[in-house]
Write a protein that holds these residues in place. Structure first.
Motif, PDB file in Angstrom:
ATOM      1  N   ILE A 186     -24.794  19.232   1.963  1.00 55.29           N
ATOM      2  CA  ILE A 186     -24.785  18.542   0.670  1.00 55.29           C
ATOM      3  C   ILE A 186     -26.067  17.732   0.491  1.00 55.29           C
ATOM      4  N   LEU A 187     -26.523  17.095   1.563  1.00 53.39           N
ATOM      5  CA  LEU A 187     -27.714  16.264   1.462  1.00 53.39           C
ATOM      6  C   LEU A 187     -29.008  17.071   1.439  1.00 53.39           C
ATOM      7  N   LEU A 188     -29.072  18.156   2.192  1.00 47.94           N
ATOM      8  CA  LEU A 188     -30.295  18.944   2.266  1.00 47.94           C
ATOM      9  C   LEU A 188     -30.358  20.068   1.241  1.00 47.94           C
ATOM     10  N   GLY A 189     -29.242  20.436   0.659  1.00 55.86           N
ATOM     11  CA  GLY A 189     -29.226  21.544  -0.291  1.00 55.86           C
ATOM     12  C   GLY A 189     -30.129  21.347  -1.495  1.00 55.86           C
ATOM     13  N   PRO A 190     -29.968  20.271  -2.257  1.00 53.14           N
ATOM     14  CA  PRO A 190     -30.819  20.097  -3.447  1.00 53.14           C
ATOM     15  C   PRO A 190     -32.319  20.029  -3.147  1.00 53.14           C
ATOM     16  N   PRO A 191     -32.771  19.290  -2.108  1.00 51.51           N
ATOM     17  CA  PRO A 191     -34.212  19.322  -1.839  1.00 51.51           C
ATOM     18  C   PRO A 191     -34.713  20.694  -1.415  1.00 51.51           C
ATOM     19  N   LEU A 192     -33.906  21.436  -0.666  1.00 50.20           N
ATOM     20  CA  LEU A 192     -34.336  22.769  -0.255  1.00 50.20           C
ATOM     21  C   LEU A 192     -34.406  23.721  -1.446  1.00 50.20           C
ATOM     22  N   ILE A 193     -33.468  23.612  -2.356  1.00 45.53           N
ATOM     23  CA  ILE A 193     -33.526  24.437  -3.568  1.00 45.53           C
ATOM     24  C   ILE A 193     -34.761  24.064  -4.381  1.00 45.53           C
TER      25      ILE A 193
ATOM     26  N   THR B 288       0.860  -1.185   0.000  1.00 44.99           N
ATOM     27  CA  THR B 288       0.000   0.000   0.000  1.00 44.99           C
ATOM     28  C   THR B 288       0.885   1.220   0.000  1.00 44.99           C
ATOM     29  N   GLN B 289       0.418   2.204  -0.685  1.00 46.64           N
ATOM     30  CA  GLN B 289       1.219   3.408  -0.816  1.00 46.64           C
ATOM     31  C   GLN B 289       0.561   4.517  -0.003  1.00 46.64           C
ATOM     32  N   ILE B 290       1.308   5.180   0.820  1.00 44.04           N
ATOM     33  CA  ILE B 290       0.801   6.287   1.618  1.00 44.04           C
ATOM     34  C   ILE B 290       1.028   7.560   0.817  1.00 44.04           C
ATOM     35  N   THR B 291      -0.058   8.280   0.612  1.00 40.33           N
ATOM     36  CA  THR B 291       0.047   9.522  -0.161  1.00 40.33           C
ATOM     37  C   THR B 291      -0.342  10.686   0.719  1.00 40.33           C
ATOM     38  N   ASP B 292       0.023  11.844   0.270  1.00 42.26           N
ATOM     39  CA  ASP B 292      -0.334  13.056   0.991  1.00 42.26           C
ATOM     40  C   ASP B 292      -1.608  13.682   0.439  1.00 42.26           C
ATOM     41  N   LYS B 293      -2.289  12.986  -0.473  1.00 45.01           N
ATOM     42  CA  LYS B 293      -3.525  13.519  -1.025  1.00 45.01           C
ATOM     43  C   LYS B 293      -4.599  13.520   0.060  1.00 45.01           C
ATOM     44  N   PRO B 294      -5.430  14.552   0.071  1.00 45.90           N
ATOM     45  CA  PRO B 294      -6.501  14.566   1.075  1.00 45.90           C
ATOM     46  C   PRO B 294      -7.549  13.504   0.753  1.00 45.90           C
ATOM     47  N   ASP B 295      -8.025  12.873   1.781  1.00 46.61           N
ATOM     48  CA  ASP B 295      -9.042  11.838   1.654  1.00 46.61           C
ATOM     49  C   ASP B 295     -10.413  12.492   1.760  1.00 46.61           C
ATOM     50  N   LEU B 296     -11.242  12.329   0.729  1.00 48.53           N
ATOM     51  CA  LEU B 296     -12.559  12.958   0.696  1.00 48.53           C
ATOM     52  C   LEU B 296     -13.448  12.438   1.810  1.00 48.53           C
ATOM     53  N   PHE B 297     -13.455  11.134   2.014  1.00 46.98           N
ATOM     54  CA  PHE B 297     -14.326  10.571   3.037  1.00 46.98           C
ATOM     55  C   PHE B 297     -13.869  10.964   4.432  1.00 46.98           C
ATOM     56  N   GLY B 298     -12.583  11.041   4.625  1.00 41.04           N
ATOM     57  CA  GLY B 298     -12.079  11.493   5.916  1.00 41.04           C
ATOM     58  C   GLY B 298     -12.442  12.949   6.161  1.00 41.04           C
ATOM     59  N   PHE B 299     -12.350  13.755   5.120  1.00 46.18           N
ATOM     60  CA  PHE B 299     -12.714  15.167   5.240  1.00 46.18           C
ATOM     61  C   PHE B 299     -14.191  15.310   5.588  1.00 46.18           C
ATOM     62  N   LEU B 300     -15.032  14.545   4.894  1.00 44.35           N
ATOM     63  CA  LEU B 300     -16.466  14.628   5.172  1.00 44.35           C
ATOM     64  C   LEU B 300     -16.802  14.076   6.558  1.00 44.35           C
ATOM     65  N   TYR B 301     -16.039  13.090   7.005  1.00 40.40           N
ATOM     66  CA  TYR B 301     -16.267  12.538   8.335  1.00 40.40           C
ATOM     67  C   TYR B 301     -16.000  13.589   9.412  1.00 40.40           C
ATOM     68  N   HIS B 302     -15.025  14.414   9.188  1.00 39.96           N
ATOM     69  CA  HIS B 302     -14.663  15.435  10.171  1.00 39.96           C
ATOM     70  C   HIS B 302     -15.502  16.709  10.032  1.00 39.96           C
ATOM     71  N   HIS B 303     -16.320  16.809   8.988  1.00 38.44           N
ATOM     72  CA  HIS B 303     -17.173  17.985   8.773  1.00 38.44           C
ATOM     73  C   HIS B 303     -18.622  17.534   8.546  1.00 38.44           C
ATOM     74  N   PRO B 304     -19.323  17.144   9.606  1.00 36.42           N
ATOM     75  CA  PRO B 304     -20.686  16.628   9.426  1.00 36.42           C
ATOM     76  C   PRO B 304     -21.680  17.689   8.948  1.00 36.42           C
ATOM     77  N   THR B 305     -21.423  18.955   9.258  1.00 37.45           N
ATOM     78  CA  THR B 305     -22.348  19.988   8.780  1.00 37.45           C
ATOM     79  C   THR B 305     -22.255  20.142   7.268  1.00 37.45           C
ATOM     80  N   LEU B 306     -21.107  19.871   6.700  1.00 36.79           N
ATOM     81  CA  LEU B 306     -20.964  19.911   5.250  1.00 36.79           C
ATOM     82  C   LEU B 306     -21.765  18.783   4.610  1.00 36.79           C
ATOM     83  N   ILE B 307     -21.749  17.617   5.227  1.00 34.54           N
ATOM     84  CA  ILE B 307     -22.561  16.497   4.732  1.00 34.54           C
ATOM     85  C   ILE B 307     -24.038  16.876   4.777  1.00 34.54           C
ATOM     86  N   LEU B 308     -24.450  17.507   5.873  1.00 33.08           N
ATOM     87  CA  LEU B 308     -25.829  17.937   6.011  1.00 33.08           C
ATOM     88  C   LEU B 308     -26.207  18.929   4.916  1.00 33.08           C
TER      89      LEU B 308
END
Length: 115
Positions: free
Chosen positions: A27-34, A5-25
């Motif tokens: 993303i999920l509620l934006g389209p229905p509200l629009i 396995t290769q360790i990279t310095d690229k940011p992990d999208l799922f890790g980022f979203l895991y640490h920012h739950p309001t962003l997930i909220l």
């Protein structure tokens, strides 16, 4: 051959979203509200705005001048009579549904076998 396995310095999208739950909220509620704003509240606001316009009694054209004349016409005897008849019919149907539904529901509860 062993798989490495290769360790990279690229940011992990799922890790980022895991640490920012309001962003997930957002993303999920934006389209229905629009969708709600554009296709539900937008036409309601347009209808409310158009309700302040008035019809010219002679030509039948819409006068795009803000007035309460349309709401004043709701208080004419014919409109009040229609409202009272509609309300009476709604109350009659509601009472008929209650008279039919409650005994039926009571019978269903008493005759149903426990599971």
């Amino acid at each position: 051959m062993a798989k490495t396995t290769q360790i990279t310095d690229k940011p992990d999208l799922f890790g980022f979203l895991y640490h920012h739950p309001t962003l997930i909220l957002a993303i999920l509620l934006g389209p229905p509200l629009i969708w709600l704003l554009v296709f539900y509240l937008g036409p309601l606001l347009a209808l409310l705005l158009q309700s302040f316009y008035h019809l010219d009694p002679f030509t039948g054209l819409i006068l795009r001048k803000l007035t309460l004349a349309t709401y004043r016409e709701l208080l004419t005897p014919a409109s009040v009579d229609i409202f009272v008849r509609s309300l009476t019919m709604a109350l009659a149907v509601t009472l008929a549904a209650i008279v039919l539904a409650f005994p039926l529901a009571y019978t269903m509860v008493r005759l149903a076998s426990p599971r």
